[in-house]
Design a protein around this motif. Structure first.
Motif, PDB file in Angstrom:
ATOM      1  N   GLN A 178       0.917  -1.193  -0.090  1.00 10.87           N
ATOM      2  CA  GLN A 178      -0.490   0.160  -0.153  1.00 10.87           C
ATOM      3  C   GLN A 178       0.658   1.237   0.399  1.00 10.87           C
ATOM      4  O   GLN A 178       0.732   2.232  -0.979  1.00 10.87           O
ATOM      5  N   ASN A 179       1.711   1.404   0.865  1.00 12.47           N
ATOM      6  CA  ASN A 179       2.751   2.496   1.173  1.00 12.47           C
ATOM      7  C   ASN A 179       3.904   2.746  -0.049  1.00 12.47           C
ATOM      8  O   ASN A 179       3.676   3.836  -0.425  1.00 12.47           O
ATOM      9  N   THR A 180       4.326   1.142  -0.802  1.00  8.73           N
ATOM     10  CA  THR A 180       5.056   1.043  -1.329  1.00  8.73           C
ATOM     11  C   THR A 180       4.174   2.115  -2.477  1.00  8.73           C
ATOM     12  O   THR A 180       4.877   2.720  -3.549  1.00  8.73           O
ATOM     13  N   LEU A 181       3.528   1.394  -2.882  1.00  7.55           N
ATOM     14  CA  LEU A 181       2.472   2.424  -4.309  1.00  7.55           C
ATOM     15  C   LEU A 181       2.730   3.710  -3.998  1.00  7.55           C
ATOM     16  O   LEU A 181       2.023   5.121  -5.256  1.00  7.55           O
ATOM     17  N   PHE A 182       1.167   3.841  -2.389  1.00  2.54           N
ATOM     18  CA  PHE A 182       1.082   5.770  -2.243  1.00  2.54           C
ATOM     19  C   PHE A 182       2.670   6.518  -2.937  1.00  2.54           C
ATOM     20  O   PHE A 182       2.445   7.293  -2.890  1.00  2.54           O
ATOM     21  N   MET A 183       3.309   6.520  -2.573  1.00  4.23           N
ATOM     22  CA  MET A 183       4.856   6.631  -2.392  1.00  4.23           C
ATOM     23  C   MET A 183       5.230   6.988  -3.363  1.00  4.23           C
ATOM     24  O   MET A 183       5.523   8.216  -4.375  1.00  4.23           O
ATOM     25  N   ASN A 184       5.328   5.739  -4.939  1.00  3.83           N
ATOM     26  CA  ASN A 184       5.064   6.060  -5.650  1.00  3.83           C
ATOM     27  C   ASN A 184       4.354   6.570  -7.096  1.00  3.83           C
ATOM     28  O   ASN A 184       4.664   7.799  -7.811  1.00  3.83           O
ATOM     29  N   ILE A 185       3.407   6.971  -6.076  1.00  2.69           N
ATOM     30  CA  ILE A 185       2.166   8.153  -6.990  1.00  2.69           C
ATOM     31  C   ILE A 185       2.791   9.340  -5.907  1.00  2.69           C
ATOM     32  O   ILE A 185       2.667  10.292  -7.204  1.00  2.69           O
ATOM     33  N   HIS A 208       0.202  -4.311  21.531  1.00  4.74           N
ATOM     34  CA  HIS A 208       1.973  -5.242  22.379  1.00  4.74           C
ATOM     35  C   HIS A 208       2.130  -4.500  23.986  1.00  4.74           C
ATOM     36  O   HIS A 208       1.026  -2.681  24.142  1.00  4.74           O
ATOM     37  N   PRO A 209       2.140  -4.851  24.814  1.00  2.07           N
ATOM     38  CA  PRO A 209       2.142  -4.456  25.674  1.00  2.07           C
ATOM     39  C   PRO A 209       3.673  -3.524  26.366  1.00  2.07           C
ATOM     40  O   PRO A 209       4.320  -3.100  25.478  1.00  2.07           O
ATOM     41  N   GLU A 210       3.122  -2.195  27.145  1.00  2.00           N
ATOM     42  CA  GLU A 210       3.595  -1.144  27.048  1.00  2.00           C
ATOM     43  C   GLU A 210       5.046  -1.560  27.389  1.00  2.00           C
ATOM     44  O   GLU A 210       5.378  -2.487  28.504  1.00  2.00           O
ATOM     45  N   GLY A 211       6.143  -0.862  25.915  1.00  2.00           N
ATOM     46  CA  GLY A 211       7.451  -0.723  26.759  1.00  2.00           C
ATOM     47  C   GLY A 211       8.590  -2.550  26.114  1.00  2.00           C
ATOM     48  O   GLY A 211       9.124  -3.019  26.223  1.00  2.00           O
ATOM     49  N   ALA A 212       7.428  -3.302  26.091  1.00  2.00           N
ATOM     50  CA  ALA A 212       7.710  -4.280  25.007  1.00  2.00           C
ATOM     51  C   ALA A 212       8.710  -4.217  23.249  1.00  2.00           C
ATOM     52  O   ALA A 212       8.491  -3.415  22.552  1.00  2.00           O
ATOM     53  N   GLU A 213       9.597  -4.817  23.383  1.00  2.00           N
ATOM     54  CA  GLU A 213      11.000  -4.917  22.504  1.00  2.00           C
ATOM     55  C   GLU A 213      10.060  -5.447  21.542  1.00  2.00           C
ATOM     56  O   GLU A 213       9.799  -6.118  20.894  1.00  2.00           O
ATOM     57  N   ARG A 214       9.581  -4.714  20.229  1.00  2.00           N
ATOM     58  CA  ARG A 214       9.918  -4.164  19.376  1.00  2.00           C
ATOM     59  C   ARG A 214      10.409  -4.277  17.482  1.00  2.00           C
ATOM     60  O   ARG A 214      10.988  -3.683  17.866  1.00  2.00           O
ATOM     61  N   MET A 215      10.538  -5.392  16.965  1.00  2.09           N
ATOM     62  CA  MET A 215      10.886  -5.338  15.362  1.00  2.09           C
ATOM     63  C   MET A 215      10.613  -4.539  15.137  1.00  2.09           C
ATOM     64  O   MET A 215       9.262  -3.830  14.993  1.00  2.09           O
ATOM     65  N   ILE A 216      11.127  -3.616  13.574  1.00  2.00           N
ATOM     66  CA  ILE A 216      10.534  -3.194  12.517  1.00  2.00           C
ATOM     67  C   ILE A 216       9.759  -4.260  12.248  1.00  2.00           C
ATOM     68  O   ILE A 216      10.257  -5.048  11.156  1.00  2.00           O
ATOM     69  N   SER A 217       8.336  -3.357  11.317  1.00  3.55           N
ATOM     70  CA  SER A 217       7.506  -4.726  10.571  1.00  3.55           C
ATOM     71  C   SER A 217       6.635  -3.783   9.878  1.00  3.55           C
ATOM     72  O   SER A 217       5.497  -4.615   9.660  1.00  3.55           O
ATOM     73  N   HIS A 218       6.467  -2.499   9.833  1.00  2.00           N
ATOM     74  CA  HIS A 218       5.979  -1.498   9.464  1.00  2.00           C
ATOM     75  C   HIS A 218       6.399  -0.685   8.853  1.00  2.00           C
ATOM     76  O   HIS A 218       7.992  -0.359   8.635  1.00  2.00           O
ATOM     77  N   MET A 219       6.093   0.000   7.608  1.00  2.00           N
ATOM     78  CA  MET A 219       6.310   0.786   6.564  1.00  2.00           C
ATOM     79  C   MET A 219       5.621   2.459   6.454  1.00  2.00           C
ATOM     80  O   MET A 219       4.001   2.179   6.924  1.00  2.00           O
ATOM     81  N   VAL A 220       6.114   3.256   6.770  1.00  2.00           N
ATOM     82  CA  VAL A 220       5.285   5.059   7.242  1.00  2.00           C
ATOM     83  C   VAL A 220       6.522   5.774   5.717  1.00  2.00           C
ATOM     84  O   VAL A 220       7.110   5.287   5.624  1.00  2.00           O
ATOM     85  N   LEU A 221       5.400   7.178   5.568  1.00  2.00           N
ATOM     86  CA  LEU A 221       5.594   8.057   4.460  1.00  2.00           C
ATOM     87  C   LEU A 221       5.677   9.288   5.188  1.00  2.00           C
ATOM     88  O   LEU A 221       5.127   9.387   5.982  1.00  2.00           O
ATOM     89  N   VAL A 222       6.772   9.710   4.866  1.00  4.26           N
ATOM     90  CA  VAL A 222       6.557  11.676   5.537  1.00  4.26           C
ATOM     91  C   VAL A 222       6.668  12.397   3.899  1.00  4.26           C
ATOM     92  O   VAL A 222       7.554  12.292   3.156  1.00  4.26           O
ATOM     93  N   VAL A 223       5.769  12.887   4.151  1.00  6.67           N
ATOM     94  CA  VAL A 223       5.700  14.203   2.857  1.00  6.67           C
ATOM     95  C   VAL A 223       5.956  15.093   3.532  1.00  6.67           C
ATOM     96  O   VAL A 223       5.646  16.205   4.104  1.00  6.67           O
ATOM     97  N   ASP A 224       7.225  16.302   2.449  1.00  8.43           N
ATOM     98  CA  ASP A 224       7.061  17.687   3.075  1.00  8.43           C
ATOM     99  C   ASP A 224       6.662  18.235   2.030  1.00  8.43           C
ATOM    100  O   ASP A 224       6.124  18.345   0.849  1.00  8.43           O
TER     101      ASP A 224
END
Length: 276
Positions: free
Chosen positions: A74-81, A100-116
């Motif tokens: 989803q976000n790759t398509l949106f980014m390219n557009i 997930h519990p507060e403070g639980a160690e989490r690995m990177i598993s999601h993608m977000v975009l920042v637009v200027d």
């Protein structure tokens, strides 16, 4: 951009017919229409199909085949557009905190975009699932921002940011991300890991959101949130019920039954059926 983008097919898929100038108004309209038209779904990983992030594959699946996709698609398509429309866009990896519990160690598993845009940065995310944003948020720490019936806040989290959502007057963490830009190779590696987890655990997640409400399917549990209406929840007890929900509630053109049906049965077998 090296990959050709079919803007007309994308605009037709989401129902967009406005100005394509790289302005906040354009971004807001695209960001609202995209998650309303293209559902978050992870059917391909559950079926054991590979997830492909090249533009041609994304367009074939999400635009022409009337399917949805998960965050990296989803976000790759949106980014390219957006880049094809001359927006300045950066991709970051995020750690999911929701559920997930507060403070639980989490690995990177999601993608977000920042637009200027005109000196201001906006967080954009058309592929989180349960709380996919329905509009961009200013990337400004410690300010509450409302989208429809939902209130969000962004706070500083070390060198990055954390997104929270307010539910029943209580803040809940959604995800956090550092400002370390991810290229296509890094995104593909994250996608491969998540794809494997979804397949091995038969984890089915489907979501769609618009101004009328949010619709979330987790395993065999369908939850519907509409403004001002008590939450509705029901459980699918068969493959045919799940298929009806996918096509009717989430507007997904279903893959061939010989691939989909066994995968949905695995989902049902992995999560005991609950009574409503």
């Amino acid at each position: 951009m090296s990959q050709k983008v079919n803007l007309n097919a994308y605009f037709e898929r989401i129902g967009f017919a406005g100005s394509i100038a790289p302005t906040l108004a354009t971004l807001e309209q695209l960001h609202a229409l995209h998650p309303a038209a293209i559902a978050f779904e992870d059917l391909d990983p559950v079926m054991g199909r590979p997830v492909r992030l090249d533009q041609a594959s994304l367009e074939q699946k999400l635009l022409h085949n009337q399917r949805g996709g998960y965050c990296f698609e989803q976000n790759t398509l949106f980014m390219n557009i957006l880049r094809d429309l001359d927006f300045t866009v950066r991709a970051y990896g995020a750690r999911t905190l929701w559920g997930h519990p507060e403070g639980a160690e989490r690995m990177i598993s999601h993608m977000v975009l920042v637009v200027d845009i005109a000196g201001t940065s906006y967080l954009c995310d058309v592929g989180f699932g349960t709380f996919t944003l329905l509009a961009p948020l200013k990337l400004r720490a410690d300010s509450e921002q409302t989208i429809g019936q939902e209130t969000y806040r962004i706070t500083r989290n070390g060198e990055g940011f954390r997104l929270d959502v307010k539910l029943n007057e209580t803040w809940h963490a959604v995800y956090q991300f550092d400002l370390i830009e991810h290229d296509a190779a890094a995104i593909a590696a994250l996608s491969t890991y998540v794809e494997t987890v979804y397949h091995e655990r038969a984890l089915l997640f489907v979501s769609r959101g618009d101004k009328e409400g949010r619709y979330n399917l987790s395993g065999n549990r369908l939850t519907i949130h509409r403004p001002g209406v008590e939450r509705e929840r029901r459980y699918a007890t068969s493959v045919e019920e799940l298929k009806a929900i996918l096509s009717e509630t989430f507007r997904i053109a279903l893959p061939p039954a010989q691939e989909l049906d066994p995968a949905l049965q695995r989902v049902l077998d992995a999560q005991p059926v609950e009574a409503s």
